[in-house]
Design an enzyme around this catalytic site. Structure first.
Site, PDB file in Angstrom:
ATOM      1  N   GLU A  27       0.931  -1.190  -0.006  1.00 50.57           N
ATOM      2  CA  GLU A  27      -0.191   0.189   0.098  1.00 50.57           C
ATOM      3  C   GLU A  27       0.784   1.324  -0.057  1.00 50.57           C
ATOM      4  O   GLU A  27       1.870   1.262   0.684  1.00 50.57           O
ATOM      5  CB  GLU A  27      -0.970  -0.138   1.143  1.00 50.57           C
ATOM      6  CG  GLU A  27      -2.120   0.128   1.002  1.00 50.57           C
ATOM      7  CD  GLU A  27      -3.100  -0.481  -0.125  1.00 50.57           C
ATOM      8  OE1 GLU A  27      -3.012  -0.204  -1.105  1.00 50.57           O
ATOM      9  OE2 GLU A  27      -3.618  -1.571   0.596  1.00 50.57           O
ATOM     10  N   HIS A  28       0.659   2.044  -0.853  1.00 53.48           N
ATOM     11  CA  HIS A  28       1.267   3.390  -1.141  1.00 53.48           C
ATOM     12  C   HIS A  28       2.745   3.056  -1.555  1.00 53.48           C
ATOM     13  O   HIS A  28       3.771   3.862  -1.299  1.00 53.48           O
ATOM     14  CB  HIS A  28       1.339   4.306   0.375  1.00 53.48           C
ATOM     15  CG  HIS A  28      -0.350   4.776   0.536  1.00 53.48           C
ATOM     16  ND1 HIS A  28      -0.402   5.998  -0.136  1.00 53.48           N
ATOM     17  CD2 HIS A  28      -0.912   4.336   1.472  1.00 53.48           C
ATOM     18  CE1 HIS A  28      -1.762   6.197   0.482  1.00 53.48           C
ATOM     19  NE2 HIS A  28      -2.122   5.359   1.144  1.00 53.48           N
TER      20      HIS A  28
ATOM     21  N   SER B 229     -11.664   1.124  -5.447  1.00 52.69           N
ATOM     22  CA  SER B 229     -11.205   1.671  -6.781  1.00 52.69           C
ATOM     23  C   SER B 229     -12.401   1.538  -7.597  1.00 52.69           C
ATOM     24  O   SER B 229     -12.290   1.161  -8.809  1.00 52.69           O
ATOM     25  CB  SER B 229     -10.017   0.844  -7.293  1.00 52.69           C
ATOM     26  OG  SER B 229      -9.002   0.903  -6.427  1.00 52.69           O
TER      27      SER B 229
ATOM     28  N   ASP C 160      -4.191   0.773  -9.251  1.00 56.96           N
ATOM     29  CA  ASP C 160      -5.792   0.567  -9.289  1.00 56.96           C
ATOM     30  C   ASP C 160      -6.191   0.401 -10.909  1.00 56.96           C
ATOM     31  O   ASP C 160      -6.860  -0.696 -11.375  1.00 56.96           O
ATOM     32  CB  ASP C 160      -6.470   1.721  -8.739  1.00 56.96           C
ATOM     33  CG  ASP C 160      -6.253   2.123  -7.263  1.00 56.96           C
ATOM     34  OD1 ASP C 160      -5.382   1.150  -6.835  1.00 56.96           O
ATOM     35  OD2 ASP C 160      -6.798   2.934  -6.919  1.00 56.96           O
TER      36      ASP C 160
HETATM   37  C1  GLA Z   1      -5.077   4.497  -4.159  1.00 56.73           C
HETATM   38  C2  GLA Z   1      -4.381   4.964  -5.336  1.00 56.73           C
HETATM   39  C3  GLA Z   1      -3.444   4.029  -5.700  1.00 56.73           C
HETATM   40  C4  GLA Z   1      -2.455   3.466  -4.360  1.00 56.73           C
HETATM   41  C5  GLA Z   1      -3.105   3.414  -3.138  1.00 56.73           C
HETATM   42  C6  GLA Z   1      -2.521   3.125  -1.979  1.00 56.73           C
HETATM   43  O1  GLA Z   1      -5.992   3.467  -4.314  1.00 56.73           O
HETATM   44  O2  GLA Z   1      -5.229   5.109  -6.362  1.00 56.73           O
HETATM   45  O3  GLA Z   1      -2.682   4.392  -6.757  1.00 56.73           O
HETATM   46  O4  GLA Z   1      -1.748   4.489  -4.102  1.00 56.73           O
HETATM   47  O5  GLA Z   1      -4.072   4.397  -2.876  1.00 56.73           O
HETATM   48  O6  GLA Z   1      -1.837   1.913  -2.045  1.00 56.73           O
END
Ligand code: GLA
Length: 386
Positions: free
Chosen positions: A35-36, A126, A173
């Protein structure tokens, strides 16, 4: 309730001239770990879900797009040649995708379209990437002879977020929405764009999402600020280690060296990211060895980092994580960008019914509203349905 082609087709017929067009779909996603990390050029490990967006589209022989959002019961028109685009944010996603496809040389023509989705909005699954991917895939098929490869379609969605929505998201995503494959997770290297599918068939375990129903929207949230903080730390480290292009290339020692030159927040953000990049690779290894307990342990580590170092949690998500621990869940963490949305939980089969009951009871007792429990089924990426 599961969205069907008929739900979309019946509205398309009703709102336009009674004829039918082509129908396309793209999914939302889960993310097992990573994540991130995407905008830090690291790895991610998502999978497409069965829920997604479905759109019916028919060229109308003009330069206008006439779009109807079935869920919002809202209709709007825009010209493909308009420089500003529509103001309704749902329509800006479609406009952005059209403009970016045109910029790639696809001779997009005007069309009528109706669409709907069954990805819960603001749940960190998403829904917006599902919308972007649906139209990018469709326009490539209808007007572009499918000349644009899938990763580039994902980038069209990402650029739409950056340029027309104001969210400087990574590629995860959109990539998984386009590339998803039933029964498989995708390990994606966000720097090189290389990816590999991992069959997801956990023996004795299941993935369950718990939606806190705390809605989040990344545009306008501190998401962009997190990204800038990470980039700033990487820039400082690069002064001493020119090979470091992003936090993906950094390690804890390098971070310690620059501790005095970055803010305390930046230091914490970078600590989380450096750990998370390694965790994704460890999870892949653990999965190959069938070691789900280790996978779960790393999910808890991610939650800790997202909550205490990256600070993208909220009280409700931390509470859901505590419940998971109390109920013996193997792994649990915030999923997606954070600031609300879901936790993802890896649970031994025999504990699933009890967990589902307890999490609803305990959450409702504290917050006066029920969280929504969703069984994860890994589905396919963008496709043409009709
Ligand atoms: C959102 C963003 C992704 C990613 C996540 C965290 O979903 O759209 O690109 O950075 O946060 O992992």
């Amino acid at each position: 309730m599961k969205l069907t082609i008929d739900d979309v087709r019946s509205r398309f017929i009703k709102h336009f001239d009674g004829s039918t067009g082509s129908v396309y779909a793209s999914p939302g996603r889960i993310n097992l770990i990573g994540e991130h990390t995407d905008y830090n050029n690291g790895f991610v490990f998502p999978g497409a879900v069965e829920q997604g967006m479905i759109a019916e589209i028919k060229p109308n022989g003009t330069r206008m797009v006439d779009a109807y959002s079935i869920d919002l019961k809202d209709r709007t028109q825009f010209s493909l040649d308009d420089e500003k685009g529509p103001s309704a944010s749902w329509a800006r996603y479609i406009y952005g995708v059209c403009r970016e496809m045109m910029a790639l040389g696809v001779p997009v023509q005007g069309f009528n379209t109706a669409f709907a989705g069954d990805v819960p909005l603001g749940a960190g699954m998403s829904s917006s990437a599902a919308l972007e991917s649906t139209y990018a895939f469709a326009l490539n098929d209808m007007f572009g002879e499918n000349k644009i490869e899938k990763m580039e379609l994902a980038r069209v969605g990402q650029r739409t977020e950056h340029k027309y929505i104001g969210c400087n998201c990574g590629i995860m995503d959109q990539a998984i929405s386009v590339l998803g494959k039933k029964g498989n997770l995708l390990r994606l290297d966000c720097r090189s764009g290389e990816y590999a599918y991992f069959p997801w068939e956990p023996k004795g375990y299941q993935l369950v999402l718990v939606n806190s129903c705390v809605k989040h929207e990344l545009a306008g949230s501190p998401y962009n600020e997190r990204r800038l903080q990470c980039e700033h730390v990487a820039e400082i480290i690069k002064k001493y280690h020119p090979e470091v292009e992003s936090l993906r290339d950094a390690n804890y020692e390098m971070l310690e060296e620059v501790k005095a030159e970055v803010t305390e927040d930046e230091y914490k953000r970078a600590r989380y990211v450096i750990g998370e990049v390694v965790r994704v690779l460890n999870v892949c290894e653990a999965l190959e060895a069938g070691d789900y307990e280790k996978v779960g342990q790393m999910m808890y580590e991610t939650h800790y980092g997202l909550s205490k170092e990256y600070e993208v949690s909220c009280e409700e998500l931390d509470f859901l994580n505590d419940i998971a621990r109390e109920e013996g869940v193997t792994g649990s963490r915030i999923m997606g960008g954070g600031f609300g949305g879901c936790t993802i939980n890896l649970i031994a089969d025999e504990l699933v019914p009890n967990f589902k009951q307890k999490v609803v009871e305990k959450f409702e007792a504290k917050y006066g509203k029920k969280p929504i429990v969703i069984d994860v089924v890994i589905g396919d990426g963008s496709r043409k349905l009709l």
